[in-house]
Write an enzyme that holds these catalytic residues in place. Structure first.
Site, PDB file in Angstrom:
ATOM      1  N   HIS A 125      11.206  43.376  43.200  1.00 19.11           N
ATOM      2  CA  HIS A 125      12.343  42.677  43.801  1.00 19.11           C
ATOM      3  C   HIS A 125      13.227  43.674  44.565  1.00 19.11           C
ATOM      4  O   HIS A 125      13.765  43.354  45.627  1.00 19.11           O
ATOM      5  CB  HIS A 125      13.145  41.951  42.726  1.00 19.11           C
ATOM      6  CG  HIS A 125      14.363  41.281  43.273  1.00 19.11           C
ATOM      7  ND1 HIS A 125      14.279  40.240  44.165  1.00 19.11           N
ATOM      8  CD2 HIS A 125      15.681  41.518  43.085  1.00 19.11           C
ATOM      9  CE1 HIS A 125      15.508  39.863  44.501  1.00 19.11           C
ATOM     10  NE2 HIS A 125      16.356  40.626  43.867  1.00 19.11           N
ATOM     11  N   LYS A 187      22.875  33.822  52.783  1.00 18.71           N
ATOM     12  CA  LYS A 187      22.892  32.765  51.771  1.00 18.71           C
ATOM     13  C   LYS A 187      23.937  33.047  50.708  1.00 18.71           C
ATOM     14  O   LYS A 187      24.395  34.171  50.536  1.00 18.71           O
ATOM     15  CB  LYS A 187      21.508  32.588  51.155  1.00 18.71           C
ATOM     16  CG  LYS A 187      21.164  33.640  50.120  1.00 18.71           C
ATOM     17  CD  LYS A 187      19.866  33.369  49.420  1.00 18.71           C
ATOM     18  CE  LYS A 187      19.702  34.403  48.321  1.00 18.71           C
ATOM     19  NZ  LYS A 187      18.384  34.722  47.921  1.00 18.71           N
ATOM     20  N   ARG A 189      24.677  32.181  46.578  1.00 15.87           N
ATOM     21  CA  ARG A 189      24.160  31.587  45.338  1.00 15.87           C
ATOM     22  C   ARG A 189      25.338  31.107  44.517  1.00 15.87           C
ATOM     23  O   ARG A 189      26.343  31.792  44.398  1.00 15.87           O
ATOM     24  CB  ARG A 189      23.371  32.649  44.550  1.00 15.87           C
ATOM     25  CG  ARG A 189      22.478  32.063  43.484  1.00 15.87           C
ATOM     26  CD  ARG A 189      21.565  33.112  42.906  1.00 15.87           C
ATOM     27  NE  ARG A 189      20.382  33.350  43.717  1.00 15.87           N
ATOM     28  CZ  ARG A 189      19.314  32.580  43.717  1.00 15.87           C
ATOM     29  NH1 ARG A 189      19.274  31.515  42.947  1.00 15.87           N
ATOM     30  NH2 ARG A 189      18.289  32.853  44.476  1.00 15.87           N
ATOM     31  N   ASP A 214      10.022  36.455  52.007  1.00 11.48           N
ATOM     32  CA  ASP A 214      10.801  36.735  50.794  1.00 11.48           C
ATOM     33  C   ASP A 214       9.868  37.377  49.775  1.00 11.48           C
ATOM     34  O   ASP A 214       8.650  37.339  49.941  1.00 11.48           O
ATOM     35  CB  ASP A 214      11.412  35.435  50.239  1.00 11.48           C
ATOM     36  CG  ASP A 214      12.723  35.702  49.488  1.00 11.48           C
ATOM     37  OD1 ASP A 214      12.976  36.869  49.127  1.00 11.48           O
ATOM     38  OD2 ASP A 214      13.486  34.747  49.265  1.00 11.48           O
ATOM     39  N   GLY A 221      14.683  26.990  45.989  1.00 14.36           N
ATOM     40  CA  GLY A 221      15.982  26.718  46.610  1.00 14.36           C
ATOM     41  C   GLY A 221      16.262  27.630  47.799  1.00 14.36           C
ATOM     42  O   GLY A 221      16.750  27.167  48.843  1.00 14.36           O
ATOM     43  N   THR A 222      15.924  28.911  47.660  1.00  9.65           N
ATOM     44  CA  THR A 222      16.245  29.873  48.727  1.00  9.65           C
ATOM     45  C   THR A 222      15.476  29.579  50.005  1.00  9.65           C
ATOM     46  O   THR A 222      16.064  29.457  51.084  1.00  9.65           O
ATOM     47  CB  THR A 222      15.943  31.312  48.252  1.00  9.65           C
ATOM     48  OG1 THR A 222      16.745  31.576  47.107  1.00  9.65           O
ATOM     49  CG2 THR A 222      16.224  32.329  49.338  1.00  9.65           C
TER      50      THR A 222
HETATM   51  C1  R5P Z   1      16.503  36.722  45.721  1.00 16.35           C
HETATM   52  O1  R5P Z   1      17.251  37.633  45.982  1.00 16.35           O
HETATM   53  C2  R5P Z   1      15.039  36.756  46.022  1.00 16.35           C
HETATM   54  O2  R5P Z   1      14.724  37.529  47.136  1.00 16.35           O
HETATM   55  C3  R5P Z   1      14.513  35.351  46.211  1.00 16.35           C
HETATM   56  O3  R5P Z   1      15.111  34.821  47.359  1.00 16.35           O
HETATM   57  C4  R5P Z   1      14.826  34.498  45.036  1.00 16.35           C
HETATM   58  O4  R5P Z   1      14.340  35.119  43.887  1.00 16.35           O
HETATM   59  C5  R5P Z   1      14.211  33.120  45.173  1.00 16.35           C
HETATM   60  O5  R5P Z   1      14.630  32.320  44.114  1.00 16.35           O
HETATM   61  P1  R5P Z   1      14.735  30.737  44.248  1.00 16.35           P
HETATM   62  O6  R5P Z   1      13.422  30.278  44.800  1.00 16.35           O
HETATM   63  O7  R5P Z   1      14.973  30.279  42.843  1.00 16.35           O
HETATM   64  O8  R5P Z   1      15.876  30.403  45.138  1.00 16.35           O
END
Ligand code: R5P
Length: 308
Positions: A125, A187, A189, A214, A221-222
């Site tokens: 990550h 974005k 959160r 990503d 969601g992202t």
């Molecule tokens: C966040 O910083 C990561 O790069 C991903 O964007 C995140 O882990 C995606 O999570 P989700 O699909 O739950 O929004």
């Protein structure tokens, strides 16, 4: 090469690449919920690779990995490499609120204390998680492989979109391979909830084919919020390329219902049949891991795999 129960198919494919038979081991739970491991062949002084992705159930799979490391150590393995295609808890990599843990560091500590000599992983990550380990970490990247899969199709007028400012480097690396410009969707959160809101856009996507990149899809969601924002700013078609298909909760349905046309992921995690969508295309990292294992074992450069 031995496998835990998290992703046996990938471990077998890695062995196929290496042209070796997978090591024999028992890895199971007793009725009392305690995990048991027994390595069923002599590994004294051998170069041992334990393949275990930290997929759901995450805590069980971490524990399996630790117990496998301990079993290998007590069986006098010469060197133990934990091969972790997906490193869970990676998002807990900093103290960004009062009184929270840094679980990515904690997991690194326990893997090291259990007796791993090295770690081999794919697209952490955050790169700095490598530094949470006091043993060598080889972090492979699936970015070139994912990007090249788009090179093969006609995506003229392409723009590569990052899902937030922190992910701009991945977008730049992909854009470099595809010779395309980048855009960044900022974005937001909502606290510790899984809800995400795309706020604003840096760059131009009007009339273009956008490729969202990503490291992982969790709830979806992202990428879905990013895709909606790109659509609002005029993107004509939207694709998505992500290394780790975590696909938690309703992610498959969310992706199926989204404006995203196709989602290319890798198999660092197993995708259960019910989590598959008609839009998902899976590329295998078996050759990537297999080649890295071959190079680690024979003292060759792993970095050279990515030099072209
Ligand atoms: C966040 O910083 C990561 O790069 C991903 O964007 C995140 O882990 C995606 O999570 P989700 O699909 O739950 O929004």
């Amino acid at each position: 090469v031995f496998s835990g129960n998290a992703h046996t198919q990938l471990a077998h494919e890695v062995c196929d690449y290496l042209d070796i038979t997978i090591g024999k081991a028992e890895v199971f739970k007793f009725n009392n919920d305690n995990t048991f491991v027994r390595i069923l062949e002599n590994i004294r002084e051998r170069d041992v690779f334990l393949v275990q992705s930290i997929s759901a159930p995450v805590n069980d799979h971490v524990m399996e990995l630790l117990i496998m490391i301990d079993a290998a150590k007590r069986a006098s393995a010469g060197r133990i490499t934990a091969v972790i295609p997906y490193y869970a808890y990676g998002r807990s990599d900093k103290k960004d609120q009062p009184r929270v843990p840094i679980t990515a560091r904690l997991v690194a500590n326990i893997i090291t204390v259990a007796g791993a000599d090295r770690v081999l992983t794919v697209d952490l990550h955050a790169g700095q998680i490598q530094g949470f380990f006091n043993i060598p970490v080889d972090e492979l990247t699936a970015v070139p492989m994912l990007a090249r899969s788009f090179q093969e199709r006609d995506v003229s007028n392409l723009v590569v979109a990052a899902t937030d400012v922190g992910d701009a480097k991945r977008a730049r690396d992909t854009a470099h391979i595809l010779d395309a410009p980048i855009a960044i969707v900022e974005k937001h959160r909502m606290g510790n909830q899984d809800r995400v809101e795309a706020v604003s856009l840096i760059g131009d996507v009007d009339g273009k084919t956008a490729l969202i990149v990503d490291d992982e899809i969790g709830t979806g969601g992202t990428v879905v919020a990013t895709a909606d924002a790109l659509k609002e700013y005029g993107a004509a078609e939207i694709y998505c390329s992500v290394t780790h298909p975590v696909l938690s909760g309703d992610a498959p349905q969310l992706l199926e219902d989204s404006v995203i046309k196709e989602i290319v992921v890798t198999d660092t995690l197993p995708i259960a049949e019910e989590k598959n969508t008609t839009k998902t295309k899976v590329l295998s990292v078996a050759a990537l891991l297999g080649e890295a294992i071959h190079r680690i074992h024979s003292g060759m450069s792993v970095g050279a795999m990515f030099e072209k």
